[in-house]
Design a protein around this motif. Structure first.
Motif, PDB file in Angstrom:
ATOM      1  N   SER A 272       0.830  -1.194   0.000  1.00 48.40           N
ATOM      2  CA  SER A 272       0.000   0.000   0.000  1.00 48.40           C
ATOM      3  C   SER A 272       0.866   1.247   0.000  1.00 48.40           C
ATOM      4  CB  SER A 272      -0.918   0.026   1.229  1.00 48.40           C
ATOM      5  OG  SER A 272      -0.141   0.141   2.418  1.00 48.40           O
ATOM      6  N   ALA A 273       0.238   2.349  -0.397  1.00 50.73           N
ATOM      7  CA  ALA A 273       0.932   3.638  -0.334  1.00 50.73           C
ATOM      8  C   ALA A 273       1.250   3.999   1.111  1.00 50.73           C
ATOM      9  CB  ALA A 273       0.082   4.727  -0.972  1.00 50.73           C
ATOM     10  N   GLU A 274       0.394   3.555   2.055  1.00 51.53           N
ATOM     11  CA  GLU A 274       0.633   3.845   3.466  1.00 51.53           C
ATOM     12  C   GLU A 274       1.909   3.158   3.952  1.00 51.53           C
ATOM     13  OE1 GLU A 274      -3.305   4.723   2.320  1.00 51.53           O
ATOM     14  OE2 GLU A 274      -2.387   2.731   2.340  1.00 51.53           O
ATOM     15  N   GLN A 275       2.094   1.889   3.562  1.00 52.38           N
ATOM     16  CA  GLN A 275       3.318   1.192   3.945  1.00 52.38           C
ATOM     17  C   GLN A 275       4.534   1.907   3.359  1.00 52.38           C
ATOM     18  OE1 GLN A 275       3.466  -3.033   3.045  1.00 52.38           O
ATOM     19  NE2 GLN A 275       5.703  -3.082   3.206  1.00 52.38           N
ATOM     20  N   GLN A 276       4.449   2.292   2.100  1.00 51.51           N
ATOM     21  CA  GLN A 276       5.552   3.016   1.478  1.00 51.51           C
ATOM     22  C   GLN A 276       5.871   4.300   2.247  1.00 51.51           C
ATOM     23  OE1 GLN A 276       3.846   3.555  -2.427  1.00 51.51           O
ATOM     24  NE2 GLN A 276       5.075   1.884  -3.307  1.00 51.51           N
ATOM     25  N   ALA A 277       4.818   5.021   2.627  1.00 53.64           N
ATOM     26  CA  ALA A 277       5.025   6.295   3.312  1.00 53.64           C
ATOM     27  C   ALA A 277       5.698   6.103   4.670  1.00 53.64           C
ATOM     28  CB  ALA A 277       3.691   7.016   3.475  1.00 53.64           C
ATOM     29  N   TYR A 278       5.320   5.061   5.394  1.00 57.80           N
ATOM     30  CA  TYR A 278       5.955   4.822   6.693  1.00 57.80           C
ATOM     31  C   TYR A 278       7.423   4.437   6.541  1.00 57.80           C
ATOM     32  CZ  TYR A 278       1.626   5.249   9.351  1.00 57.80           C
ATOM     33  OH  TYR A 278       0.491   5.741   9.952  1.00 57.80           O
ATOM     34  N   VAL A 279       7.745   3.714   5.485  1.00 55.59           N
ATOM     35  CA  VAL A 279       9.151   3.386   5.232  1.00 55.59           C
ATOM     36  C   VAL A 279       9.928   4.670   4.915  1.00 55.59           C
ATOM     37  CG1 VAL A 279      10.736   2.149   3.714  1.00 55.59           C
ATOM     38  CG2 VAL A 279       8.653   1.029   4.504  1.00 55.59           C
ATOM     39  N   MET A 280       9.315   5.562   4.125  1.00 51.18           N
ATOM     40  CA  MET A 280       9.954   6.849   3.837  1.00 51.18           C
ATOM     41  C   MET A 280      10.108   7.673   5.122  1.00 51.18           C
ATOM     42  SD  MET A 280      10.779   7.221   0.603  1.00 51.18           S
ATOM     43  CE  MET A 280      10.840   8.979   0.272  1.00 51.18           C
ATOM     44  N   LYS A 281       9.121   7.611   5.994  1.00 47.30           N
ATOM     45  CA  LYS A 281       9.190   8.358   7.262  1.00 47.30           C
ATOM     46  C   LYS A 281      10.322   7.816   8.134  1.00 47.30           C
ATOM     47  CE  LYS A 281       6.061  10.190  10.819  1.00 47.30           C
ATOM     48  NZ  LYS A 281       5.863  11.532  10.235  1.00 47.30           N
ATOM     49  N   ALA A 282      10.490   6.493   8.130  1.00 37.18           N
ATOM     50  CA  ALA A 282      11.600   5.891   8.876  1.00 37.18           C
ATOM     51  C   ALA A 282      12.941   6.334   8.303  1.00 37.18           C
ATOM     52  CB  ALA A 282      11.475   4.369   8.849  1.00 37.18           C
ATOM     53  N   ASP A 303      -2.663  -3.916   7.301  1.00 42.15           N
ATOM     54  CA  ASP A 303      -3.658  -3.006   6.738  1.00 42.15           C
ATOM     55  C   ASP A 303      -3.560  -1.624   7.383  1.00 42.15           C
ATOM     56  OD1 ASP A 303      -4.959  -3.108   9.229  1.00 42.15           O
ATOM     57  OD2 ASP A 303      -6.410  -4.598   8.558  1.00 42.15           O
ATOM     58  N   GLU A 304      -4.364  -0.716   6.852  1.00 43.76           N
ATOM     59  CA  GLU A 304      -4.305   0.685   7.273  1.00 43.76           C
ATOM     60  C   GLU A 304      -4.577   0.845   8.758  1.00 43.76           C
ATOM     61  OE1 GLU A 304      -7.372   4.102   6.391  1.00 43.76           O
ATOM     62  OE2 GLU A 304      -6.141   3.773   4.613  1.00 43.76           O
ATOM     63  N   ALA A 305      -5.551   0.117   9.285  1.00 40.95           N
ATOM     64  CA  ALA A 305      -5.900   0.239  10.701  1.00 40.95           C
ATOM     65  C   ALA A 305      -4.746  -0.218  11.595  1.00 40.95           C
ATOM     66  CB  ALA A 305      -7.165  -0.564  11.013  1.00 40.95           C
ATOM     67  N   TRP A 306      -4.086  -1.307  11.220  1.00 43.96           N
ATOM     68  CA  TRP A 306      -2.954  -1.807  12.002  1.00 43.96           C
ATOM     69  C   TRP A 306      -1.820  -0.785  11.991  1.00 43.96           C
ATOM     70  CZ3 TRP A 306       2.187  -2.745  11.812  1.00 43.96           C
ATOM     71  CH2 TRP A 306       2.739  -3.640  12.730  1.00 43.96           C
ATOM     72  N   LEU A 307      -1.516  -0.254  10.819  1.00 47.93           N
ATOM     73  CA  LEU A 307      -0.439   0.731  10.706  1.00 47.93           C
ATOM     74  C   LEU A 307      -0.744   1.961  11.557  1.00 47.93           C
ATOM     75  CD1 LEU A 307       0.171   0.521   6.851  1.00 47.93           C
ATOM     76  CD2 LEU A 307       1.686  -0.361   8.642  1.00 47.93           C
ATOM     77  N   ARG A 308      -1.961   2.431  11.480  1.00 52.23           N
ATOM     78  CA  ARG A 308      -2.345   3.612  12.254  1.00 52.23           C
ATOM     79  C   ARG A 308      -2.235   3.327  13.751  1.00 52.23           C
ATOM     80  NH1 ARG A 308      -7.012   4.371  10.045  1.00 52.23           N
ATOM     81  NH2 ARG A 308      -8.295   3.235  11.548  1.00 52.23           N
ATOM     82  N   ARG A 309      -2.701   2.172  14.166  1.00 48.90           N
ATOM     83  CA  ARG A 309      -2.726   1.823  15.588  1.00 48.90           C
ATOM     84  C   ARG A 309      -1.315   1.725  16.163  1.00 48.90           C
ATOM     85  NH1 ARG A 309      -5.769  -2.087  14.828  1.00 48.90           N
ATOM     86  NH2 ARG A 309      -4.387  -3.901  14.932  1.00 48.90           N
ATOM     87  N   HIS A 310      -0.406   1.133  15.410  1.00 45.06           N
ATOM     88  CA  HIS A 310       0.941   0.882  15.920  1.00 45.06           C
ATOM     89  C   HIS A 310       1.918   2.042  15.706  1.00 45.06           C
ATOM     90  CE1 HIS A 310      -0.441  -3.313  16.035  1.00 45.06           C
ATOM     91  NE2 HIS A 310       0.577  -3.540  16.857  1.00 45.06           N
ATOM     92  N   LEU A 311       1.677   2.868  14.699  1.00 44.12           N
ATOM     93  CA  LEU A 311       2.703   3.826  14.292  1.00 44.12           C
ATOM     94  C   LEU A 311       2.340   5.283  14.505  1.00 44.12           C
ATOM     95  CD1 LEU A 311       3.745   2.113  10.922  1.00 44.12           C
ATOM     96  CD2 LEU A 311       4.657   1.719  13.217  1.00 44.12           C
ATOM     97  N   ASP A 312       1.081   5.576  14.855  1.00 50.34           N
ATOM     98  CA  ASP A 312       0.655   6.967  15.007  1.00 50.34           C
ATOM     99  C   ASP A 312       0.095   7.226  16.402  1.00 50.34           C
ATOM    100  OD1 ASP A 312       0.814   8.888  12.669  1.00 50.34           O
ATOM    101  OD2 ASP A 312       0.156   7.053  11.678  1.00 50.34           O
ATOM    102  N   PRO A 313       0.859   7.873  17.276  1.00 42.33           N
ATOM    103  CA  PRO A 313       0.349   8.181  18.615  1.00 42.33           C
ATOM    104  C   PRO A 313      -0.830   9.151  18.607  1.00 42.33           C
ATOM    105  CG  PRO A 313       2.743   8.358  18.548  1.00 42.33           C
ATOM    106  CD  PRO A 313       2.281   8.227  17.135  1.00 42.33           C
ATOM    107  N   VAL A 314      -0.931   9.994  17.571  1.00 42.24           N
ATOM    108  CA  VAL A 314      -2.031  10.952  17.481  1.00 42.24           C
ATOM    109  C   VAL A 314      -2.683  10.836  16.115  1.00 42.24           C
ATOM    110  CG1 VAL A 314      -2.715  13.384  17.472  1.00 42.24           C
ATOM    111  CG2 VAL A 314      -0.967  12.598  19.069  1.00 42.24           C
TER     112      VAL A 314
END
Length: 526
Positions: A272-282, A303-314
């Motif tokens: 997903s684009a979300e996974q790509q973006a988190y790798v870029m953020k890292a 999935d998007e919900a898992w990524l949001r839950r684990h990687l975004d405090p806000v």
């Protein structure tokens, strides 16, 4: 000449007005009027600013009437009829992202036009009001004549006293008019800076200049969001900040060809684009290839919900932005808040707010806390243990004070020197900025610091602040800005919104429980 910037002009005229009111002797009054006259007139060319506003409006019209319809036509007529299967789905995602980007670009141009038009109007009003007020001050000064000598001051005739008081009254009214004009100019300048800085920060794709990335890659990465209900909601929750986009591009450009090829394979293989973006953020947060490889494997296929839950405090909820001045949002993972000491009872607010700020800008760090060594854990209880351990580590690094005999009990606070050390140590690497302590001991100091604070958070750099009250001190973090509102994380486990006025005038009680309303310090990234 005093008053080279709008905030200083405002403060100088306020001080001169107080001097005029309090002046005891003729010479004191002359000095006070001279102080008011020494402040420069409001600067700026309203016509030039208005011309820029018209250009923004023209660009918005062109975007709305040419670019958006062309994308809409491609989405509904051409792509669906010519591509099939997974390729069609991919193309539709790209077209939809392009449509959202074009709509946001239209909104940005219109917002820029509005901000510049308002600035031009207010600068014109301020200059129009300031000129006659300055002339009146000169008249009041002329009425007083030369300064009294030593013997002149020993005896003051009734007529001289009456003339002095008449000059004071005239000067006071004129100084008030100049001060009101200065307030108008200062408020207008700060509002324009706030809006234009935010619009510049939101122009994401243009900041993503890494080698090997196609225009589509740049658009999709810059547009990736943790949530997608509406365009505005997506914008408020974009994964990559302006700072992330610039830092990831710079690091990508410094990679060897072999490293860049491997990193591109990570992006290409993402689900997903979300996974790509988190790798870029890292990547932006400063992690090396080994760490990036491990992180990508841990989040691969999630999935998007898992990524949001684990990687975004806000994460900004829809209703939070519907009523910014009243809403609070819990910051939690699996029911456990990002809370100092796990339950809010420890005196580790500095360490805890700093941990939270770092987790916002470094997804690898966030995953270590939420997901544990495997990155896959979902336990709120395990997260709590790791969070407290990390808070205690940072507390010790800042030489924080512990309670109990011989300092063996729970954390009980940290001094300003330790706060400065942990703010810079924990946030420098993931943001690329040195954090510098700024004393905010007055409303003028807080007002003057606002543009820098708002620009920092618009770029994706959290700003730790110290607040005080009758019960002591507390540490918070400013994490976002929208209009004239600031989002503040409290290490008691939630975020809320406060207005610029509340921040400036010591009314931050809504960000806690009323006990710590006055911001007295901030760590601002240079």
């Amino acid at each position: 000449m005093a008053g080279e910037d709008t905030t200083t002009r405002r403060a100088e005229l306020a001080a001169a007005l107080r001097d005029i009111e309090d002046a005891g002797s003729k010479n004191d009054l002359i000095a006070a009027i001279d102080r008011a006259l020494a402040v420069a007139a409001p600067m700026g060319d309203a016509d030039t600013i208005e011309s820029a506003a018209r250009a923004y409006g023209k660009a918005a019209d062109q975007c709305e009437h040419e670019v958006v319809p062309a994308i809409r036509d491609a989405a509904h007529k051409k792509i669906k009829g010519s591509w099939e299967g997974l390729a069609s789905a991919k193309a539709t995602d790209i077209i939809n992202a392009a449509g959202r980007t074009a709509n946001l670009m239209t909104q940005a141009f219109r917002s820029g036009r509005k901000a510049l038009h308002r600035l031009a109007d207010d600068i014109g009003k301020a200059q129009e009001a300031d000129k006659p007020a300055r002339e009146t001050l000169i008249r009041a000064r002329t009425m007083l004549g030369g300064e009294d000598g030593f013997f002149d001051g020993l005896v003051e005739k009734d007529a001289e006293e009456a003339e002095k008081e008449r000059a004071r009254a005239i000067a006071k009214d004129a100084a008030e008019d100049r001060h009101r004009a200065a307030v108008t100019a200062d408020d207008a300048a700060r509002a324009a800076a706030r809006e234009l800085n935010k619009l510049a920060a939101e122009a994401g794709a243009g900041k993503l200049t890494g080698k090997g990335l196609s225009p589509v890659d740049r658009m999709m990465l810059a547009e990736a969001s943790t949530v997608g209900e509406t365009e505005d909601h997506r914008k408020y929750n974009e994964i990559l900040s302006a700072n992330d986009l610039e830092r990831s591009s710079a690091r990508l450009n410094r990679m060897s060809p072999a490293e860049r090829a491997e990193f591109q394979r990570m992006l290409d293989g993402a689900d997903s684009a979300e996974q790509q973006a988190y790798v870029m953020k890292a990547l932006a947060a400063g992690h090396d290839m080994d760490s990036l490889r491990e992180f990508n494997q841990k989040i691969d296929g999630m999935d998007e919900a898992w990524l949001r839950r684990h990687l975004d405090p806000v994460v900004a909820e829809n209703d939070l932005y519907g009523n910014l001045d009243t809403n609070k949002a819990d910051n939690a993972f699996q029911g456990q808040g990002w809370t100092q000491g796990g339950d809010g009872k420890e005196g580790s607010c500095v360490a805890s707010s700093t941990v939270h700020a770092r987790a916002m800008v470094d997804p690898v760090y966030a995953l270590e806390l939420t997901g544990g060594p495997s990155g896959q854990e979902e336990s709120g209880a395990a997260f709590r243990r790791r969070l407290i351990d990390e808070q205690h580590r940072v507390h010790e690094d800042g030489d924080g004070v512990n309670s109990g005999w011989f300092g063996t009990g729970p954390p009980e606070g940290m001094d300003d020197e330790g706060w400065s050390e942990v703010a810079d140590n924990e946030l420098n690497s993931p943001t690329g900025s040195d954090y510098e302590r700024r004393d905010l001991g007055s409303a003028d100091a807080r007002r003057g610091a606002l543009p820098e604070i708002e620009q920092a958070v618009a770029e994706g750099k959290p700003v730790p602040i110290k607040t005080v009250g009758p019960d002591g001190a507390h540490a918070l973090v400013i994490t976002a800005q929208e209009g004239n509102m600031l989002q503040v994380h409290n290490p008691w486990g939630y975020s809320t919104w406060v207005s610029e006025d509340e921040f400036v005038n010591g009314k931050l009680g809504d960000a806690s429980d009323g006990r710590f309303p006055d911001a007295t310090g901030a760590h601002i990234p240079r």
